[in-house]
Every structure is written in C-alpha cells, then in structure tokens.
Design an enzyme around this catalytic site. Structure first.
Site, PDB file in Angstrom:
ATOM      1  N   CYS A  86       0.831  -1.195   0.000  1.00 28.21           N
ATOM      2  CA  CYS A  86       0.000   0.000   0.000  1.00 28.21           C
ATOM      3  C   CYS A  86       0.873   1.255   0.000  1.00 28.21           C
ATOM      4  O   CYS A  86       1.999   1.243   0.461  1.00 28.21           O
ATOM      5  CB  CYS A  86      -0.946   0.080   1.194  1.00 28.21           C
ATOM      6  SG  CYS A  86      -1.959  -1.373   1.417  1.00 28.21           S
ATOM      7  N   ARG A 117       3.034   0.336  -5.400  1.00 23.52           N
ATOM      8  CA  ARG A 117       3.017  -0.328  -4.094  1.00 23.52           C
ATOM      9  C   ARG A 117       1.763  -1.157  -3.873  1.00 23.52           C
ATOM     10  O   ARG A 117       1.656  -1.898  -2.888  1.00 23.52           O
ATOM     11  CB  ARG A 117       3.112   0.717  -2.967  1.00 23.52           C
ATOM     12  CG  ARG A 117       4.345   1.569  -3.028  1.00 23.52           C
ATOM     13  CD  ARG A 117       4.336   2.593  -1.921  1.00 23.52           C
ATOM     14  NE  ARG A 117       4.431   1.969  -0.615  1.00 23.52           N
ATOM     15  CZ  ARG A 117       5.566   1.674  -0.013  1.00 23.52           C
ATOM     16  NH1 ARG A 117       6.703   1.954  -0.594  1.00 23.52           N
ATOM     17  NH2 ARG A 117       5.575   1.111   1.172  1.00 23.52           N
ATOM     18  N   TRP A 129      -2.897  -2.613  -1.615  1.00 25.01           N
ATOM     19  CA  TRP A 129      -2.585  -4.002  -1.970  1.00 25.01           C
ATOM     20  C   TRP A 129      -3.253  -4.829  -0.867  1.00 25.01           C
ATOM     21  O   TRP A 129      -2.825  -4.825   0.279  1.00 25.01           O
ATOM     22  CB  TRP A 129      -1.077  -4.233  -1.978  1.00 25.01           C
ATOM     23  CG  TRP A 129      -0.684  -5.569  -2.511  1.00 25.01           C
ATOM     24  CD1 TRP A 129      -0.478  -5.907  -3.824  1.00 25.01           C
ATOM     25  CD2 TRP A 129      -0.415  -6.762  -1.757  1.00 25.01           C
ATOM     26  NE1 TRP A 129      -0.116  -7.227  -3.922  1.00 25.01           N
ATOM     27  CE2 TRP A 129      -0.065  -7.771  -2.675  1.00 25.01           C
ATOM     28  CE3 TRP A 129      -0.445  -7.075  -0.389  1.00 25.01           C
ATOM     29  CZ2 TRP A 129       0.259  -9.070  -2.278  1.00 25.01           C
ATOM     30  CZ3 TRP A 129      -0.130  -8.368   0.000  1.00 25.01           C
ATOM     31  CH2 TRP A 129       0.216  -9.346  -0.942  1.00 25.01           C
ATOM     32  N   ASN A 189      -0.648   1.968   5.914  1.00 26.63           N
ATOM     33  CA  ASN A 189       0.199   0.985   5.233  1.00 26.63           C
ATOM     34  C   ASN A 189       0.845   0.142   6.320  1.00 26.63           C
ATOM     35  O   ASN A 189       1.467   0.675   7.228  1.00 26.63           O
ATOM     36  CB  ASN A 189       1.270   1.725   4.409  1.00 26.63           C
ATOM     37  CG  ASN A 189       2.379   0.802   3.908  1.00 26.63           C
ATOM     38  OD1 ASN A 189       3.526   1.195   3.796  1.00 26.63           O
ATOM     39  ND2 ASN A 189       2.052  -0.431   3.594  1.00 26.63           N
ATOM     40  N   GLY A 190       0.686  -1.169   6.224  1.00 28.57           N
ATOM     41  CA  GLY A 190       1.259  -2.059   7.232  1.00 28.57           C
ATOM     42  C   GLY A 190       0.235  -3.103   7.617  1.00 28.57           C
ATOM     43  O   GLY A 190      -0.760  -3.307   6.910  1.00 28.57           O
ATOM     44  N   GLU A 210      16.910 -15.679 -11.888  1.00 33.48           N
ATOM     45  CA  GLU A 210      16.433 -14.314 -12.108  1.00 33.48           C
ATOM     46  C   GLU A 210      15.731 -14.198 -13.459  1.00 33.48           C
ATOM     47  O   GLU A 210      14.693 -13.537 -13.573  1.00 33.48           O
ATOM     48  CB  GLU A 210      17.613 -13.336 -11.994  1.00 33.48           C
ATOM     49  CG  GLU A 210      17.284 -11.882 -12.235  1.00 33.48           C
ATOM     50  CD  GLU A 210      16.211 -11.302 -11.309  1.00 33.48           C
ATOM     51  OE1 GLU A 210      15.812 -11.944 -10.325  1.00 33.48           O
ATOM     52  OE2 GLU A 210      15.749 -10.172 -11.598  1.00 33.48           O
ATOM     53  N   LYS A 243      11.896 -12.997 -13.839  1.00 35.68           N
ATOM     54  CA  LYS A 243      11.520 -11.829 -14.665  1.00 35.68           C
ATOM     55  C   LYS A 243      10.420 -12.214 -15.636  1.00 35.68           C
ATOM     56  O   LYS A 243       9.418 -11.522 -15.765  1.00 35.68           O
ATOM     57  CB  LYS A 243      12.716 -11.315 -15.483  1.00 35.68           C
ATOM     58  CG  LYS A 243      13.697 -10.410 -14.829  1.00 35.68           C
ATOM     59  CD  LYS A 243      13.237  -9.025 -14.484  1.00 35.68           C
ATOM     60  CE  LYS A 243      12.562  -8.952 -13.154  1.00 35.68           C
ATOM     61  NZ  LYS A 243      13.322  -8.943 -11.960  1.00 35.68           N
ATOM     62  N   GLU A 291       6.979 -13.161 -13.777  1.00 34.18           N
ATOM     63  CA  GLU A 291       6.263 -12.124 -13.028  1.00 34.18           C
ATOM     64  C   GLU A 291       5.611 -11.074 -13.921  1.00 34.18           C
ATOM     65  O   GLU A 291       4.580 -10.532 -13.577  1.00 34.18           O
ATOM     66  CB  GLU A 291       7.145 -11.474 -11.954  1.00 34.18           C
ATOM     67  CG  GLU A 291       8.290 -10.639 -12.435  1.00 34.18           C
ATOM     68  CD  GLU A 291       9.124 -10.056 -11.292  1.00 34.18           C
ATOM     69  OE1 GLU A 291       8.633  -9.909 -10.172  1.00 34.18           O
ATOM     70  OE2 GLU A 291      10.306  -9.738 -11.543  1.00 34.18           O
ATOM     71  N   HIS A 337      16.811 -35.491 -12.404  1.00 31.86           N
ATOM     72  CA  HIS A 337      16.180 -35.993 -11.175  1.00 31.86           C
ATOM     73  C   HIS A 337      14.700 -35.660 -11.133  1.00 31.86           C
ATOM     74  O   HIS A 337      14.139 -35.481 -10.056  1.00 31.86           O
ATOM     75  CB  HIS A 337      16.920 -35.441  -9.953  1.00 31.86           C
ATOM     76  CG  HIS A 337      18.344 -35.855  -9.928  1.00 31.86           C
ATOM     77  ND1 HIS A 337      18.735 -37.155  -9.681  1.00 31.86           N
ATOM     78  CD2 HIS A 337      19.487 -35.158 -10.174  1.00 31.86           C
ATOM     79  CE1 HIS A 337      20.056 -37.232  -9.755  1.00 31.86           C
ATOM     80  NE2 HIS A 337      20.527 -36.033 -10.053  1.00 31.86           N
ATOM     81  N   LYS A 345       5.675  -3.626  -5.279  1.00 29.39           N
ATOM     82  CA  LYS A 345       7.126  -3.459  -5.307  1.00 29.39           C
ATOM     83  C   LYS A 345       7.757  -3.610  -3.929  1.00 29.39           C
ATOM     84  O   LYS A 345       8.777  -4.246  -3.781  1.00 29.39           O
ATOM     85  CB  LYS A 345       7.486  -2.096  -5.886  1.00 29.39           C
ATOM     86  CG  LYS A 345       8.977  -1.944  -6.061  1.00 29.39           C
ATOM     87  CD  LYS A 345       9.315  -1.042  -7.182  1.00 29.39           C
ATOM     88  CE  LYS A 345      10.796  -1.103  -7.502  1.00 29.39           C
ATOM     89  NZ  LYS A 345      11.197  -2.365  -8.137  1.00 29.39           N
TER      90      LYS A 345
HETATM   91  C1  G6P Z   1       9.080  -7.650  -4.587  1.00 31.40           C
HETATM   92  C2  G6P Z   1       9.541  -7.043  -5.900  1.00 31.40           C
HETATM   93  C3  G6P Z   1      10.827  -7.728  -6.371  1.00 31.40           C
HETATM   94  C4  G6P Z   1      11.885  -7.648  -5.297  1.00 31.40           C
HETATM   95  C5  G6P Z   1      11.384  -8.226  -3.966  1.00 31.40           C
HETATM   96  C6  G6P Z   1      12.340  -7.914  -2.842  1.00 31.40           C
HETATM   97  O1  G6P Z   1       8.641  -8.938  -4.784  1.00 31.40           O
HETATM   98  O2  G6P Z   1       8.552  -7.170  -6.882  1.00 31.40           O
HETATM   99  O3  G6P Z   1      11.295  -7.092  -7.557  1.00 31.40           O
HETATM  100  O4  G6P Z   1      13.021  -8.338  -5.708  1.00 31.40           O
HETATM  101  O5  G6P Z   1      10.134  -7.641  -3.620  1.00 31.40           O
HETATM  102  O6  G6P Z   1      12.308  -6.521  -2.636  1.00 31.40           O
HETATM  103  P1  G6P Z   1      13.474  -5.680  -2.026  1.00 31.40           P
HETATM  104  O7  G6P Z   1      12.968  -4.267  -2.046  1.00 31.40           O
HETATM  105  O8  G6P Z   1      13.693  -6.182  -0.626  1.00 31.40           O
HETATM  106  O9  G6P Z   1      14.673  -5.864  -2.876  1.00 31.40           O
END
Ligand code: G6P
Length: 625
Positions: free
Chosen positions: A2, A27, A75, A101-102, A498, A502, A505, A521, A620
C-alpha cells in the site's frame, strides 16, 4: 504494501493527492481512495481497481473541495479488494479518517474489544480497528487518542489521520512501515516514499518509529511518545523529477533497463578506483554520519574484523535473493570465507547459528521488505555485525543495519526490478574484492582483471541494449507459449533463477528454473516436443556440462535458446538460437547477461499485452510478511 499520501497547503488537496498516488501505485493497485477535510467535514471517495477509476469518479479530484487531505492505494491483505475495504476508513462517528500501510497483527482482539463497547464495523480490514480505536480514545485531546491507540497496536503501520476537529491539519505516525515528510513552500506532505512528492519538494524528513507528526500548510511539528517536541534533521535528495518519470519510454521497466549503464556508473563511482576498491565512504572517512540518514554509506573491515570473520550470511527476498546468490558464489571463490544464503522469510524462523564473528549482509532494493527487516533484526539480536545493501536512501534497512552500502541506482518504479538487481550484483562483487584483497586471497592480477571488467560493464551493457533486436525477435517468436524452463549451473544457475522470475512475473508465462545438473532428477520428464528451454551457459568452466544438458533436452524435442559468451563453441549445433555475450570472466558476465534476460522478458510481456509495470497481484515493496 500500500501507498499513503497526505497534503496540507493552500491548493486544492484532491488533485494533488491523486497525482501523488500515481507515483505510489506500484506499491499496490487493488483499489484507491482519498479523504479531504473542509470546514470540519470529511468528504471521501474510494474506487475498486486501478487509480484511473478514482480519477474518473472524482473528475480528477475536482469533486472534493478542501486543502487538507489523505490518500491511499491498496494491496489487499485483510479483506477482498472492494470499495468498502478500500482506504481511507472512517470511524463510526465520522470524526476521524485514516489511511494505513502495514499490518495490525492484533486487530481481531481490538475489533472484539470495540464490538463489546458497541462499535460496529463495516469492513474486513485491520485498519478499521485503528480508526475506531482512535474514536474510542478521543475525549477532546487527539494526542492522547493517538498515543493510546498506538500503544494498543502490535504490528506495523504508517498512518495518515484526519480529524473533523482539526481544520487545516493532519497527523501521521509510523512504526516499521515507511513514511517520509516532504517540506514544501506553503505546503507540506507525507508519503510512503520520495518520488510521490518529488515534484513539489526535495527536502525531506524521515520520522522515527512512533514519532507523532503534525502537519499544516506552514509547519511540521514532531513529538515523541512523551509529547516532547523532537527535532529530526531534514535532508535534501539529489534525484530529479525526470528520474522518477517515464521519460518517453512506454514503461518504467524499459526505461530502467536502459538506465542500467548509468546506474552502474553511479554504483561504482565512489568505490572503484583503478585496481582498488574503497568502501569506507564518508562514513568512515569523515567521522560521524549525517544523523538525518542514520547510516550513511560506508563499510570498513579492520585487521581485527578480518581475523574474527568466520562466516558471511546473505539474506534477501525475490530478485535481491538472486543477486545474493551471485554474491555467494563470488565471495566464496574470491575470499574463501563460507557464505550461507537464505531467503529472509526462511532465515527469520529457522533458528540460524550466527554470532559476533559473522557478517550478515541483507540486500533490499526498497529497504522496506518486511521479512528482510525481520531477518536483519534477528541477526542483530544474535550479535552478528550487519551490512545493508540498499537502494532507497534512509529506508528502514539502511537505518537499522550497522553499515550500509547504497546501490545508488536512483528511483526504481517498475514492480519488477532491473537496475536494482544489477547494481546489487555489482556492490556484492565490489564487497567480495574488498574483502579478498584485505585477506590476501586473490592475486593482484585476478583482482585487476575483475575490476577492469566490472568497470567496463556499463559499456558492455550499452552494447547489449544497442543490439536488442535479436531479443525482440525471439520474444515475437515465442511469446505465445505457456511455459519455459530456465537451466544453468553455478552462477549461471543464479542468473537463470532471475531470468525465470523476470519472465513469469511480468508475462505470466509459467517459467521455472532448475539447476541444469538436477534436470535428470525429475524435471526432464516435463520436457516434450517444442518445450522452450532457455539455457544459460555463459560460464566457461561448466560450459561443457551445460552443453550436455542442452543435448539431453534437445533430443527430447525441446527448442533451446542459449545464452553463451563469444569464446564458447559447440552450442550453435544444439540450440536453435544463440545469444552471445562478449568474452568476459565467468564471474563478471552474469551481470551483463541478466540484461538480455530482462529484455527478453520485457518484450514477451509486451507482445502478450501485459500490464508490465504493475503485474497482477504483486507490489514493489512487500511490507507484509
Ligand atoms: C518484490 C519485488 C521484487 C523484489 C522483492 C524484494 O517482490 O517485486 O522485484 O526483488 O520484492 O524486494 P526488495 O525491495 O527487498 O529488494
């Protein structure tokens, strides 16, 4: 997650709140709402779905009159995304409105307590208990009500509070959730982060946990829990507005992919000097760090620290964890110190064994990820020295870790990280070389080679970005598939993790990553005619092994896209497509190769018409457990 925002000034609040929320939408974007105070009345509008719905509902904010207000983009955690569960929440009596937020962990107990007292609840949210509790404690003194309320809360919060009794004014308080105060001319703001109000000011204050902040158009007053006035030094950010705008790119993600050369230059700028890495920064070079930032950039290992150091822990979530994995391989091989890596959500509950001889490195772009913060606190509690690798200046992890090395990537707005990730990898590699050089575990020649290659990364990445057509074409050819397998070994495994994240997501293609050696395996049973396999084989040492795995999947019908370096040979006979990176060391090439995987994921998602900057269900900064 949020995002929250608040405004007190001489302009109409609602349009400004909406504008600020636009920059906070990353957010959370399940619903949004604003509340504006006008002559002792609170008017409020909320809308399910994207912020544009709230824009439409309020005619760009023109429907709400008043110069003081609060806003929220959600969120959902407690209760489905709908108009009722959206913030702001009003107390039953209508005298308070709150954005939050929280997570309030004990909200069910509080709710029960208030129901006993005759309060009725409209929503399923934890936040409504906060606003009702304020109402319950309010006996004419809002300070007292806020104090009593936050004493009763467990969990995390950044709150913006409007009261019908307090014209031209709003209140804010935080604990373990991000909040900045923006200081303007004849207007002041609160927000979950800096870019939300960067257009209006570059001067910010970071309130401490449980500071009660009183904001009017002409003043920001801060009080501690004893109602004593406290001073928190403002600081000025040097980001410009363009840094937080799309700047002609169709998506923030693409812009941020293209910003990587510059971001990496900023990351290295103050640290890489020819064949030497200096991490001490101002913090250790010039004595006391700026108190406003608490932990200013810098990390130092003394002879004594080095003798004592027996283990390094790397802890992070998501892409930061994947960056940490590259760091683990790199630091172990260069420094010969054991490195354990953990997902923060696992570390915090697994009763880890660490002490004052360990160094715990927590990595977080936002510096606000709830699990990573908890893991950092656990490491500190166990006596470990802690180092944060963080992008957002003054964020919780930056403030709480003993030391911080900022990635200096600039604001990252797209939910899926790109420049955040590559700058983290680079800081980890600089850290590895800093320790290795001090420990004498690396030859001068190798050290110089790595550093020269790291210094050349911005140009290497410029080259990859300049040749993106191949990745666009591959994306056009394969965007219609519903699954993809990523494989690799060693650092290429970390890179593949990674790459798969990417792709999945942002494009919703079911992309999974496996260590290439693990294929046999179980996973290989999933390979069938035309399965798409993306094989990362940039490392020369394990190239032949991965090539064998590629042969195995090709012979079972898979179509392979392989990522290799210039000096490898043999892959072109097996893989249908080969993406070639410049010849570099096994250890430095993954950072560059990640850019190719980012571009591939981006263009697949674009072809599929996905909402790239705001993928479904994600946010994010994950400020909930
Ligand atoms: C969310 C974001 C990712 C990020 C992860 C960790 O899932 O979408 O892109 O890698 O959080 O976030 P941070 O801010 O701790 O790197």
């Amino acid at each position: 997650m949020c995002g929250i925002i608040g405004y007190a000034g001489d302009k109409q609040a609602a349009p400004l709140l909406l504008e600020g929320l636009t920059n906070l939408e990353y957010r959370g974007y399940d619903s949004s709402g604003i509340a504006v105070l006008n002559d002792g009345d609170i008017s409020m509008k909320k809308a399910k779905g994207r912020l544009k719905n709230l824009f439409e509902l309020t005619g760009g904010g023109n429907a709400l009159k008043g110069t003081t207000g609060i806003g929220h983009t959600r969120w959902a955690t407690h209760g489905e995304p709908n108009d009722v569960n959206s913030h702001p929440h009003l107390s039953g009596s209508g005298q308070f409105a709150v954005v939050h937020n929280g997570i309030i962990e004990n909200y069910l107990d509080i709710r029960e307590f208030l129901i006993q007292k005759g309060y009725k609840f409209r929503s399923q949210t934890d936040t409504e208990t906060v606003v009702q509790l304020l109402d319950y404690y309010y006996k004419g003194d809002i300070f007292e009500a806020i104090g009593k309320t936050i004493n009763k809360l467990t969990g995390s919060y950044a709150l913006g509070i409007l009261s019908v009794h307090e014209n031209g004014k709003f209140y804010a308080v935080r604990k373990d959730s991000p909040l900045v105060i923006g200081l303007g001319e004849g207007e002041n703001f609160i927000a979950s982060d800096i870019p939300a109000v960067l257009k209006h000011t570059r001067r910010f204050i970071l309130p401490e946990d449980k500071d009660v902040v009183v904001v009017t158009s002409s003043s920001v007053d801060i009080f501690d829990m004893n109602r004593e006035s406290v001073t928190r030094e403002p600081y000025t950010v040097d980001w410009d507005i363009e840094a937080a705008a799309k700047d002609g790119y169709p998506h923030y993600m693409l812009k941020e992919i293209f910003e990587q050369p510059k971001a990496l230059e900023q990351t290295m700028g103050t640290r890489l000097f020819g064949d030497t890495v200096r991490l001490e920064g101002e913090k250790y070079a010039k004595g006391e760090p700026n108190p406003a930032l608490k932990a200013k950039d810098g990390f130092r290992l003394t002879e004594r620290d080095l003798e004592n150091l027996n283990k390094i822990f790397i802890i992070a979530c998501g892409s930061s964890y994947h960056a940490g994995m590259i760091g683990k391989y790199f630091i172990e091989s260069t420094c010969r110190v054991p490195v354990e890596i953990d997902l923060a959500s696992e570390f915090r509950y697994r009763r880890p064994i660490l002490d004052k001889h360990s160094l715990t490195v927590v990595i977080s772009q936002s510096g606000e990820t709830a699990d990573t913060i908890a893991a950092l606190r656990e490491a500190k509690r166990l006596g470990s020295r802690t180092l944060g690798i963080v992008n957002v200046i003054g964020s919780t992890i930056a403030r709480e870790a003993d030391d911080v090395l900022y990635t200096f990537a600039g604001p990252e707005m797209a939910v899926a990280t790109t420049k955040g990730y590559t700058t983290q990898v680079t800081v980890l590699q600089l850290l590895g070389l800093y320790i290795a050089e001090k420990k004498g575990t690396i030859s001068a020649e190798k050290n110089a080679r790595y550093l020269a290659e790291i210094a050349a990364l911005p140009d290497v990445i410029r080259g990859i970005l300049g040749n993106q057509t191949q990745l666009q074409q591959l994306a056009s050819e394969y965007f219609g598939g519903d699954k993809a397998f990523f494989i690799g070994r060693g650092m290429d495994y970390a890179l593949s993790l990674e790459g798969a994240l990417k792709l999945k997501e942002i494009s919703y293609v079911h992309a999974e990553c496996y260590a290439a050696g693990e294929l046999k395996h179980g996973t290989i049973s999933l390979i069938e005619e035309n399965s798409l396999v993306i094989a990362c084989a940039t490392g020369s040492e394990l190239f032949d092994k991965t090539l064998s795995n590629v042969k195995e999947v090709v012979s079972r019908g898979a179509t392979v896209i392989a990522l290799v370096t210039k000096n490898s040979s043999g892959m072109e006979k097996e893989a249908k497509h080969v993406i070639t990176m410049p010849a570099m060391s096994d250890e430095t090439v993954p950072c560059a190769a990640a850019v190719a995987l980012q571009l591939f994921a981006y263009y697949v998602a674009a072809q599929r018409g996905c909402d790239i900057d705001k993928p479904r269900n994600l946010a994010k900064a994950v400020t909930v457990e």
